[in-house]
Every structure is written in C-alpha cells, then in structure tokens.
Design a protein around this motif. Structure first.
Motif, PDB file in Angstrom:
ATOM      1  N   GLN A   1      11.879 -32.129 -23.922  1.00 62.04           N
ATOM      2  CA  GLN A   1      12.692 -30.926 -23.706  1.00 62.04           C
ATOM      3  C   GLN A   1      14.172 -31.284 -23.577  1.00 62.04           C
ATOM      4  O   GLN A   1      15.044 -30.473 -23.901  1.00 62.04           O
ATOM      5  CB  GLN A   1      12.206 -30.185 -22.465  1.00 62.04           C
ATOM      6  N   GLN A   2      14.455 -32.493 -23.083  1.00 63.66           N
ATOM      7  CA  GLN A   2      15.838 -32.937 -22.914  1.00 63.66           C
ATOM      8  C   GLN A   2      16.401 -33.579 -24.181  1.00 63.66           C
ATOM      9  O   GLN A   2      17.591 -33.444 -24.476  1.00 63.66           O
ATOM     10  CB  GLN A   2      15.917 -33.950 -21.764  1.00 63.66           C
TER      11      GLN A   2
ATOM     12  N   ALA B   1      17.411 -27.208 -27.048  1.00 65.05           N
ATOM     13  CA  ALA B   1      16.681 -26.040 -26.567  1.00 65.05           C
ATOM     14  C   ALA B   1      16.840 -24.899 -27.567  1.00 65.05           C
ATOM     15  O   ALA B   1      17.669 -24.958 -28.489  1.00 65.05           O
ATOM     16  CB  ALA B   1      17.216 -25.633 -25.197  1.00 65.05           C
ATOM     17  N   GLU B   2      16.028 -23.860 -27.387  1.00 65.71           N
ATOM     18  CA  GLU B   2      16.094 -22.689 -28.265  1.00 65.71           C
ATOM     19  C   GLU B   2      17.526 -22.144 -28.308  1.00 65.71           C
ATOM     20  O   GLU B   2      18.154 -21.904 -27.274  1.00 65.71           O
ATOM     21  CB  GLU B   2      15.152 -21.607 -27.736  1.00 65.71           C
TER      22      GLU B   2
ATOM     23  N   PRO C   1      21.132 -31.563 -28.086  1.00 67.82           N
ATOM     24  CA  PRO C   1      20.209 -31.723 -26.956  1.00 67.82           C
ATOM     25  C   PRO C   1      20.945 -31.895 -25.634  1.00 67.82           C
ATOM     26  O   PRO C   1      22.116 -32.274 -25.597  1.00 67.82           O
ATOM     27  CB  PRO C   1      19.435 -32.991 -27.323  1.00 67.82           C
TER      28      PRO C   1
ATOM     29  N   SER D   1       8.319 -33.874 -33.899  1.00 65.07           N
ATOM     30  CA  SER D   1       8.931 -32.551 -34.072  1.00 65.07           C
ATOM     31  C   SER D   1       7.910 -31.487 -34.470  1.00 65.07           C
ATOM     32  O   SER D   1       8.047 -30.318 -34.087  1.00 65.07           O
ATOM     33  CB  SER D   1      10.034 -32.613 -35.134  1.00 65.07           C
TER      34      SER D   1
ATOM     35  N   LYS E   1       6.686 -34.802 -21.701  1.00 62.35           N
ATOM     36  CA  LYS E   1       6.959 -33.393 -22.012  1.00 62.35           C
ATOM     37  C   LYS E   1       8.377 -33.017 -21.595  1.00 62.35           C
ATOM     38  O   LYS E   1       9.119 -32.386 -22.355  1.00 62.35           O
ATOM     39  CB  LYS E   1       5.937 -32.502 -21.299  1.00 62.35           C
ATOM     40  N   GLY E   2       8.759 -33.415 -20.375  1.00 68.29           N
ATOM     41  CA  GLY E   2      10.102 -33.125 -19.891  1.00 68.29           C
ATOM     42  C   GLY E   2      11.164 -33.856 -20.689  1.00 68.29           C
ATOM     43  O   GLY E   2      12.249 -33.311 -20.958  1.00 68.29           O
TER      44      GLY E   2
END
Length: 366
Positions: A160-161, A165-166, A171, A288, A156-157
């Motif tokens: 995110q990397q 990000a939003e 990245p 995705s 999960k982490g």
C-alpha cells in the motif's frame, strides 16, 4: 501401562443447543466451524474437548471456562481417569471421516463417538507429561503461525505504501535514488504483455510426467495440488505470469497468479492464461496484477466468474517508468515473500514433527 477404553467410559458427551433466545454477552458460542458469537449465558464451565456433530467433523476444539455450543458441536464433560487435554490429543489422531454417518453433509452420532476404542495411560502423571510436551510444541507452532500472519500483514501494508494510492501517481514511500524519477505511468496489461490461453491436458495426465500442469487448483493451493504430463501443449518460460481465468462465486482463485521460475518445467492448462512481459520487470507485473481489484470486480458473488481475454488485457494499473525502480520494488517485496516461505516451511516441519511424535508416543488406534 496404557489401558484400552471406549470414549464414553472416560467422559460424557453433551449436545449443543440453540442460542438464539439468549441476549448478547461475553460468553463465546462455538459451532463445528469455530467461534460464532457471544451470549449472556453458558452451557458448560470447565475444560472440554469438542467435536463436530455435523459439517466440520475432523477439527476437534479444546475449550476452557464458560462457553456455549450449538447443536452442530458436541462437547465433553465429567472426565474419568483421563485429563481433558490428553483426550484432546487423542481426538487429533482419530480419523473422524471413518465414522461419518451421512452421504451428504458429514455427520457423527453420539453413540458412534462413545464406542470408539482408545488407549490411556493408567498413571495421570504420564498423561500430564505427554500433555506438557505437546503443549510446548503447540506453543511453538502457534508462534510461527502468528509470525507468518504478521509478515503477510506487513507485506500488505508495504504494498500500500510502495504503490500509488487510488487517484495518486506517486507512492507514499519511494526509495531515495528514485525520488526525482517522475510520476508512475498509467498502463494496461494489453500494453505490457503478450497473451495466450492455456490448452487442455486432461487426457495426457501422467503421475511420473516431466512437466507440471499449471491449472487453477495448482495456483489456488500455491502448488500443493500437482498434476504432471509428458505432453506439454502450452509451455511456459521463466518470467511468464500464469493467471486463473475461471472460479466459483466468491472463490479465492480468480485472477490469482503464478510466476514461472524456470524454463521447460511448466505447461499451462485451459482456464489459465499465460502472460509474457514485453519490457516491464516480470516480478513487479506479478505483484501488480495478482488478484488485482480491477479483475476481482468481475466476480458478482452469484455465478461462476469467467474472465475473457479482453477483461484481462484491459486491466488498468500503474508502473514506474524506470526499469531500475521496478526491479527495486520487486526485490523488496520478494525478500518479504522469501521470509514468509521460510517460516511456512518451518511451520510444515513442526507440524510433521508433531505428527511423527504422536505416532511414536501413542498406541495405534484401531
């Protein structure tokens, strides 16, 4: 020698009580579903085997120290010639639904529990050796389960990397060879895939069928619940992504995806769609869009969610422009998934070993 006994001959069964009149504290409160909250007083202090009175009646809990149980959870005390942890092993073998007293919400009666016949070694040293054996096995099972959860959090982490990000187009972490590859592109599923709805297979289910019917249950259980057919109405090919379109409120299946690993094996059921990638790397598309927040937002938590074709095709996300970078990220995430799968298989083997060991060491319960 193992002595036949009834449960109420080896312990007493206590009723849980309401806790709402108590103040907050550090004494844990348990219901049939597990830990609930903490209060400032305890109902019992010591080792105890608990079993649900109502609701979850097939998940015994072993507690030690000070605790409180609510009225949906029985607790045991005043043990006679039976170690609490040994009784806990016995409780794990009992088919509790056999003793269900209700037609609706599962329920157990204290008298019914007390009258269940069990066998206990007359020698407490033998009980202790058996308890120690299974305690070691449980420690190993818990260690593997913890490792799986750690790997899932790591993945999960990592995602995110590895994904922007939003509001970002690059990245936080990028593989060295792609540092100058430019920004990721905004895209929609409609630009990246061909869409097809699955077809009904309910009238063609065959236990010995050649093809796996991919329905929402198959996807939501990660392939544990399987149906087969010999009449595929919507064959999927390797690299196709199959997505659940319909689920109950706050369910875990809506927009969950399955990526097809080979040809001529899977056929797509209704309420599941087939997404065939055009040019993008299929595996990265899968990572995705699987449970993508854009699609999860259609679940209002009140009524059943039914994703429409346009909902799916309008799903917004970003992709690297170079196929090589897409493949690199996909391979990285796949390696973590393979580790999770390996540990999950190990966990299943340990659980099966424990079950078999119990069947060998304990007399069969009537």
């Amino acid at each position: 020698r193992w002595i036949p006994n009834k449960i109420d001959h080896v312990c007493k069964i206590g009723n849980g009580r309401d806790y709402k009149h108590l103040s907050a504290g550090n004494i844990p409160v348990y219901g049939s579903g597990g830990y609930m909250t903490s209060v400032d007083k305890f109902l019992y202090d010591g080792e105890s085997v608990c079993i649900g009175r109502k609701g979850t009646i097939d998940k015994p809990i072993f507690l030690t120290g000070k605790f409180w149980t609510v009225d949906t959870l029985f607790y045991t005390y005043a043990f006679h010639k039976c170690l609490p942890k040994f009784l806990y092993l016995i409780f794990q073998q009992i088919n509790w639904y056999k003793y269900n007293e209700a037609g609706g919400v599962p329920s157990l009666l204290k008298t019914t529990i007390g009258n269940i016949n069990i066998f206990i070694p007359n020698n407490e040293n033998e009980q202790k050796k058996i308890v120690d054996c299974f305690s070691s096995l449980d420690d190993l099972i818990n260690a593997v389960a913890d490792k799986i959860e750690t790997l899932k959090e790591y993945k999960k982490g990592l995602m995110q990397q590895l994904f922007p990000a939003e509001g970002k187009t690059i990245p936080a972490i990028r593989f060295p060879e792609f540092q100058n590859a430019g920004e990721w592109k905004d895209t929609t599923l409609g630009e990246e895939v061909y869409y097809e709805n699955g077809k009904a297979h309910e009238n063609d289910i065959n236990e010995t069928g050649k093809y796996i019917v991919v329905n929402s249950k198959f996807i939501s259980t990660d392939g544990e619940v399987v149906k087969y057919t010999d009449n595929p109405s919507c064959l999927a090919n390797k690299g196709d992504i199959l997505m659940v379109l319909s689920d109950v409120p706050n369910g875990r299946a809506i927009a969950k995806c399955f990526i097809v690993d080979c040809n001529n094996k899977y056929t797509v059921n209704q309420r599941v769609c087939k997404l065939t990638p055009k040019k993008a790397v299929a595996l990265l598309l899968y990572y995705s869009i699987n449970r993508n927040p854009f699609l999860l937002a259609f679940d209002d938590g009140i009524k059943q969610t039914n994703l429409k074709k346009d909902d799916v095709l309008n799903c917004l996300f970003r992709l690297p422009q170079e196929p090589q970078e897409q493949q690199r990220i996909a391979d990285c995430l796949l390696s973590v998934d393979e580790l999770i799968s390996t540990e999950t298989a190990k966990l299943d083997q340990l659980k099966a070993h424990k079950k078999g060991l119990m069947q060998q060491l304990f007399p069969k319960l009537q």
